[in-house]
Write a protein that holds these residues in place. Structure first.
Motif, PDB file in Angstrom:
ATOM      1  N   ASP A  29      51.461  13.357 -30.805  1.00 33.35           N
ATOM      2  CA  ASP A  29      50.358  13.609 -29.883  1.00 33.35           C
ATOM      3  C   ASP A  29      49.826  12.288 -29.339  1.00 33.35           C
ATOM      4  O   ASP A  29      49.938  11.240 -29.956  1.00 33.35           O
ATOM      5  CB  ASP A  29      49.225  14.358 -30.600  1.00 33.35           C
ATOM      6  CG  ASP A  29      49.663  15.758 -30.961  1.00 33.35           C
ATOM      7  OD1 ASP A  29      50.679  16.199 -30.404  1.00 33.35           O
ATOM      8  OD2 ASP A  29      48.998  16.379 -31.809  1.00 33.35           O
ATOM      9  N   ASN A  30      49.203  12.372 -28.178  1.00 32.13           N
ATOM     10  CA  ASN A  30      48.547  11.193 -27.634  1.00 32.13           C
ATOM     11  C   ASN A  30      47.375  10.802 -28.522  1.00 32.13           C
ATOM     12  O   ASN A  30      46.673  11.653 -29.054  1.00 32.13           O
ATOM     13  CB  ASN A  30      48.038  11.475 -26.213  1.00 32.13           C
ATOM     14  CG  ASN A  30      49.179  11.688 -25.248  1.00 32.13           C
ATOM     15  OD1 ASN A  30      50.233  11.088 -25.418  1.00 32.13           O
ATOM     16  ND2 ASN A  30      48.978  12.526 -24.246  1.00 32.13           N
ATOM     17  N   ARG A  32      53.713  10.223 -39.106  1.00 34.96           N
ATOM     18  CA  ARG A  32      54.461  10.847 -40.203  1.00 34.96           C
ATOM     19  C   ARG A  32      54.127  12.326 -40.353  1.00 34.96           C
ATOM     20  O   ARG A  32      54.994  13.129 -40.661  1.00 34.96           O
ATOM     21  CB  ARG A  32      54.155  10.083 -41.495  1.00 34.96           C
ATOM     22  CG  ARG A  32      54.870  10.568 -42.719  1.00 34.96           C
ATOM     23  CD  ARG A  32      54.880   9.515 -43.821  1.00 34.96           C
ATOM     24  NE  ARG A  32      53.778   8.595 -43.773  1.00 34.96           N
ATOM     25  CZ  ARG A  32      52.627   8.752 -44.428  1.00 34.96           C
ATOM     26  NH1 ARG A  32      52.442   9.831 -45.161  1.00 34.96           N
ATOM     27  NH2 ARG A  32      51.669   7.848 -44.347  1.00 34.96           N
ATOM     28  N   ARG A  33      52.868  12.704 -40.137  1.00 38.31           N
ATOM     29  CA  ARG A  33      52.452  14.089 -40.336  1.00 38.31           C
ATOM     30  C   ARG A  33      52.318  14.865 -39.020  1.00 38.31           C
ATOM     31  O   ARG A  33      51.888  16.012 -39.020  1.00 38.31           O
ATOM     32  CB  ARG A  33      51.104  14.127 -41.075  1.00 38.31           C
ATOM     33  CG  ARG A  33      51.151  13.561 -42.482  1.00 38.31           C
ATOM     34  CD  ARG A  33      51.969  14.427 -43.437  1.00 38.31           C
ATOM     35  NE  ARG A  33      51.485  15.787 -43.420  1.00 38.31           N
ATOM     36  CZ  ARG A  33      52.261  16.833 -43.270  1.00 38.31           C
ATOM     37  NH1 ARG A  33      53.557  16.694 -43.125  1.00 38.31           N
ATOM     38  NH2 ARG A  33      51.745  18.046 -43.250  1.00 38.31           N
ATOM     39  N   ASN A  34      52.639  14.208 -37.869  1.00 39.62           N
ATOM     40  CA  ASN A  34      52.551  14.873 -36.572  1.00 39.62           C
ATOM     41  C   ASN A  34      51.145  15.400 -36.313  1.00 39.62           C
ATOM     42  O   ASN A  34      50.940  16.546 -35.928  1.00 39.62           O
ATOM     43  CB  ASN A  34      53.579  16.007 -36.473  1.00 39.62           C
ATOM     44  CG  ASN A  34      53.681  16.559 -35.055  1.00 39.62           C
ATOM     45  OD1 ASN A  34      53.695  15.799 -34.094  1.00 39.62           O
ATOM     46  ND2 ASN A  34      53.733  17.873 -34.931  1.00 39.62           N
ATOM     47  N   GLN A  40      51.091  21.667 -36.786  1.00 37.16           N
ATOM     48  CA  GLN A  40      50.158  20.838 -37.546  1.00 37.16           C
ATOM     49  C   GLN A  40      49.513  21.661 -38.662  1.00 37.16           C
ATOM     50  O   GLN A  40      48.371  21.441 -39.034  1.00 37.16           O
ATOM     51  CB  GLN A  40      49.088  20.278 -36.608  1.00 37.16           C
ATOM     52  CG  GLN A  40      49.663  19.453 -35.466  1.00 37.16           C
ATOM     53  CD  GLN A  40      48.686  19.271 -34.316  1.00 37.16           C
ATOM     54  OE1 GLN A  40      47.779  20.077 -34.131  1.00 37.16           O
ATOM     55  NE2 GLN A  40      48.867  18.216 -33.541  1.00 37.16           N
ATOM     56  N   ALA A  41      50.267  22.628 -39.183  1.00 39.47           N
ATOM     57  CA  ALA A  41      49.724  23.557 -40.173  1.00 39.47           C
ATOM     58  C   ALA A  41      49.421  22.843 -41.483  1.00 39.47           C
ATOM     59  O   ALA A  41      49.970  21.778 -41.789  1.00 39.47           O
ATOM     60  CB  ALA A  41      50.706  24.701 -40.410  1.00 39.47           C
ATOM     61  N   ARG A  42      48.553  23.461 -42.248  1.00 39.84           N
ATOM     62  CA  ARG A  42      48.196  22.907 -43.557  1.00 39.84           C
ATOM     63  C   ARG A  42      49.383  22.949 -44.503  1.00 39.84           C
ATOM     64  O   ARG A  42      50.300  23.757 -44.345  1.00 39.84           O
ATOM     65  CB  ARG A  42      47.043  23.709 -44.157  1.00 39.84           C
ATOM     66  CG  ARG A  42      45.690  23.380 -43.566  1.00 39.84           C
ATOM     67  CD  ARG A  42      44.601  24.121 -44.305  1.00 39.84           C
ATOM     68  NE  ARG A  42      44.420  25.473 -43.800  1.00 39.84           N
ATOM     69  CZ  ARG A  42      43.859  26.450 -44.483  1.00 39.84           C
ATOM     70  NH1 ARG A  42      43.477  26.244 -45.723  1.00 39.84           N
ATOM     71  NH2 ARG A  42      43.700  27.635 -43.949  1.00 39.84           N
ATOM     72  N   ILE A  43      49.336  22.087 -45.493  1.00 44.79           N
ATOM     73  CA  ILE A  43      50.383  22.048 -46.513  1.00 44.79           C
ATOM     74  C   ILE A  43      49.803  22.595 -47.813  1.00 44.79           C
ATOM     75  O   ILE A  43      48.575  22.603 -48.005  1.00 44.79           O
ATOM     76  CB  ILE A  43      50.924  20.621 -46.716  1.00 44.79           C
ATOM     77  CG1 ILE A  43      49.821  19.699 -47.258  1.00 44.79           C
ATOM     78  CG2 ILE A  43      51.496  20.071 -45.426  1.00 44.79           C
ATOM     79  CD1 ILE A  43      50.299  18.309 -47.611  1.00 44.79           C
ATOM     80  N   PRO A  44      50.637  23.070 -48.727  1.00 45.98           N
ATOM     81  CA  PRO A  44      50.119  23.555 -50.018  1.00 45.98           C
ATOM     82  C   PRO A  44      49.427  22.428 -50.788  1.00 45.98           C
ATOM     83  O   PRO A  44      49.886  21.285 -50.790  1.00 45.98           O
ATOM     84  CB  PRO A  44      51.383  24.027 -50.752  1.00 45.98           C
ATOM     85  CG  PRO A  44      52.407  24.237 -49.678  1.00 45.98           C
ATOM     86  CD  PRO A  44      52.092  23.249 -48.603  1.00 45.98           C
ATOM     87  N   CYS A  45      48.325  22.769 -51.413  1.00 44.63           N
ATOM     88  CA  CYS A  45      47.556  21.805 -52.217  1.00 44.63           C
ATOM     89  C   CYS A  45      47.512  22.339 -53.649  1.00 44.63           C
ATOM     90  O   CYS A  45      46.826  23.327 -53.931  1.00 44.63           O
ATOM     91  CB  CYS A  45      46.157  21.632 -51.655  1.00 44.63           C
ATOM     92  SG  CYS A  45      45.221  20.295 -52.412  1.00 44.63           S
TER      93      CYS A  45
END
Length: 710
Positions: free
Chosen positions: A70-71, A238-240, A364-369
């Motif tokens: 993203d910009n 790295r995480r977009n 850009q979805a959340r990741i498991p925590c």
């Protein structure tokens, strides 16, 4: 009347490959990768299922989408009355005049404890600014930093015109960008409220980065400003994620595993309108920010940027510390704000939603925590090492918590476990030590208390997990997002002794493998269990035996609030060793389980699963011992002994069929069945002894339904 005809399922609806027809195919494939598909596919042929799975494995990484960055645009919050400015602000990057990023140091100052020492208070602030100037060589970098002072109205030192002039002069003297002083009413000691006010003012004036500091802080690393800005850039690529959608914490040398001084971007204020929830007083603000961005893998320590916190932190502070439970509803609300999915309750919120940053998209979805909690009494570094080596094959935020519950053990063994602690932004390991042996339930509660994760995996310290354990649990979370407990499969190694084969024959360890027998079991053993984390208030009760027994039943039953709240995950596999190597000494564990189970009978949360029966042989023996005092002791006791023998023989006949007949001879098979029947009788004796020990005579003749009416 026209009767609608059923859709003929034999007609091909889509000629495209299923991996292209389903947009989130990779996510679905992962969710079902480590489980049996039969229960989900119904009548679909097993051959088709196998073919689909083979095609999935063969396809590998086909169809992956390469995401563009993203910009790096910062979104500015504007006045509600100016729509045109709001539209133009969405694509404007706010930078300093020389092209650098503008920073805001949010600095509450207070003279409490030094009211009569004006020079001391001023020198503390001067020391902070001197450390900033000493670690930033470039005048341009120092000029990009503005200081926002928060002063309590009526402060005997700082709420004074001459002192304010001194503060502004110190900022100018060190070549910093500028000083802004805010006087705050009725906020003494409420640091989180003060930081909120300062951050909102700094955001209004166009600052990009916000760092929370105190006048007792000294920076120790050169060029920390550029280093942290580069870390934000790295996280974004790295995480977009949009540039600034992150939280980077300094390395506090006095409290190295805690995000004491976090840095956030104006993206946070644009999405959340404030740093913290209003309920936070003066504790929990820094870990709140760090935990918030963990859900996107965007929280990191910058270990190269060190500072020293000389007064606050883990020690005593100049104010009364006030803790609140922020990791449940408060954290959930701010996650929704960051994600752009919060409920809009009024016109003001709708306006800010329309003119603010766009919601996060699927890319850009959340990741498991997830956190992994391991209580340890054995202090076996090799076994613990196998657990902390677990990894997930997809991006996930995973933290390990090892709780030492044997502080009286050999000091070298304790230190060896403490040396396993690893400070890292990826799979960190934390070690905590009890001051005495509280028991396994208390140790698990300690780990749960430290955790702020969405789910917590509970493992015994002697299990050997399969490498795909975390993947299996993450897939189960995706399949059953509302479940409270996931029951893994705890297989025991091959039985090599008479005693271990007898334990298998009498099935006292049946719930270790219940995950492969029931899709929705009533409970599972805590040797391998995954439970809901920060949003759950269920904890293990300390009344159960220290070594375990009954606490797993109690915890799961209280969590089993609806159909599907407790789910089996047979793909989450561990191998559990035999207690005492499968020897007779393991009877202590078996009888401990029975003693713990006996407490389930009169527990208010479990009483509904208790039922009354006729006396068993052990209870008849107890009654006979009382009767023998008054009448025919030899005959009465002989009859009691005969009853015990008869029940053992009766059970042995039933257990005989569970022993593989082809592997052993007939005599050995009978012996295994007899020992298994004796184990059950010993368990019954342990329950009766536990009732007598607690003077709970009313519990005799009552039994607990292990399957909880299922």
């Amino acid at each position: 009347n026209v009767v609608p005809q059923a859709l003929p399922e034999t007609i091909l609806q889509n000629k495209r490959d299923v991996r292209l027809a389903i947009e989130n195919y990779e996510e679905i494939e992962f969710a079902f990768r480590h489980t049996e598909l039969g229960p989900y596919l119904g009548s679909i042929a097993a051959a088709d299922t196998a073919q689909t799975q083979n095609e999935t494995k063969a396809s590998g990484s086909k169809g992956k989408i390469q995401h563009q960055d993203d910009n790096h645009d910062a979104v500015v919050i504007v006045d509600d009355g100016d729509d045109d400015d709001a539209q133009s602000a969405k694509s404007v990057t706010v930078t300093a005049a020389d092209g650098g990023h503008r920073w805001a140091i949010l600095l509450p100052v207070c003279s409490k404890g030094h009211e009569d020492r004006t020079d001391h208070c001023v020198e503390e602030v001067r020391g902070l600014f001197a450390s900033i100037a000493a670690t930033l060589d470039s005048p341009k970098q120092r000029g990009d930093i503005e200081v926002f002072f928060g002063i309590d109205e009526g402060d005997p030192v700082y709420d004074d015109a001459s002192t304010e002039k001194q503060l502004a002069g110190m900022v100018q003297e060190q070549g910093l960008g500028g000083a802004h002083i805010m006087k705050l009413v009725n906020l003494e000691g409420k640091l989180c409220h003060i930081w909120n006010c300062l951050a909102q003012e700094a955001h209004r004036l166009g600052c990009e980065f916000f760092v929370l500091l105190g006048d007792d802080v000294r920076l120790r690393t050169d060029n920390w400003k550029t280093t942290i800005e580069d870390r934000f850039e790295d996280i974004s690529k790295r995480r977009n994620l949009p540039f600034g959608f992150a939280c980077v914490a300094f390395n506090d040398i006095g409290f190295p595993n805690f995000p004491t001084f976090p840095v956030v971007h104006r993206q946070h204020l644009a999405r959340c309108q404030r740093l913290f929830p209003r309920r936070l007083q003066n504790q929990g603000g820094d870990p709140f920010l760090f935990e918030l961005y963990k859900r996107w893998g965007a929280s990191e320590f910058c270990f190269d940027c060190k500072l020293e916190n000389r007064i606050g932190g883990i020690g005593e502070a100049r104010y009364t510390k006030r803790h609140i439970r922020w990791n449940s509803e408060q954290l959930t609300t701010f996650i929704a704000k960051l994600e752009g999915t919060e409920a809009l309750l009024n016109k003001d919120q709708v306006h800010k939603h329309l003119h603010g940053p766009p919601p996060m998209d699927d890319k850009q979805a959340r990741i498991p925590c997830i956190d992994v909690v391991v209580p340890t009494f054995r202090l076996d570094v090799q076994a613990l090492g196998r657990i902390v080596a677990l990894r997930a094959s997809i991006p996930a935020s995973v933290t390990f918590w090892i709780v030492i519950d044997n502080p009286e053990a050999n000091e070298r063994k304790i230190q060896a476990v403490k040396d396993m602690e690893m400070l890292s932004n990826s799979y960190p390991v934390n070690v905590r030590c009890h001051d005495k042996n509280y028991g396994v339930s208390a140790a698990r509660n300690t780990g749960i208390a430290y955790s702020n994760a969405d789910f917590i995996v509970l493992l015994d310290d002697d299990v050997t997990p399969e490498l795909t354990l975390l993947d299996a649990y993450i897939g189960a979370m995706q399949r059953h997002p509302k479940a409270n407990v996931f029951v893994g499969l705890s297989s025991l190694s091959e039985a090599q002794t008479l005693w271990s084969r007898a334990m298998l024959a009498c099935n006292v360890i049946g719930f270790y493998t219940i995950a492969k027998d029931q899709p929705f079991p009533p409970w599972g053993v805590t040797a391998n269990l995954c439970v809901r984390g920060r949003t759950s208030r269920v904890r293990f009760k300390h009344k159960f035996p220290k070594t375990g027994g009954g606490e797993d039943i109690d915890y799961c039953v209280r969590s089993n609030q609806f159909r599907g709240a407790v789910v089996s995950v047979p793909g989450a596999k561990v191998t559990h060793p035999w207690w005492a190597d499968g020897r007779f000494r393991s009877i202590r564990h078996v009888m401990g389980w029975a003693a713990g189970e006996s407490q389930c009978i009169d527990d208010p949360d479990l009483q509904r699963f208790a039922f009354r029966t006729l006396p068993n042989s052990i209870e008849w023996a107890l009654l006979s011992m009382v009767l023998a005092v008054f009448w025919q002791p030899v005959a009465v006791l002989g009859a009691a002994f005969g009853t015990i023998v008869f029940q053992i023989l009766l059970r042995a006949r039933a257990f005989h069929n569970r022993v593989p007949s082809g592997e052993y001879g007939f005599a050995y098979t009978c012996l295994v069945a007899l020992v298994g029947a004796a184990i059950v009788s010993l368990q019954e004796a342990a329950r009766v002894a536990a009732h007598l020990d607690r003077f709970a005579l009313r519990n005799i003749l009552w039994r607990f339904d292990w399957y909880c009416r299922q």
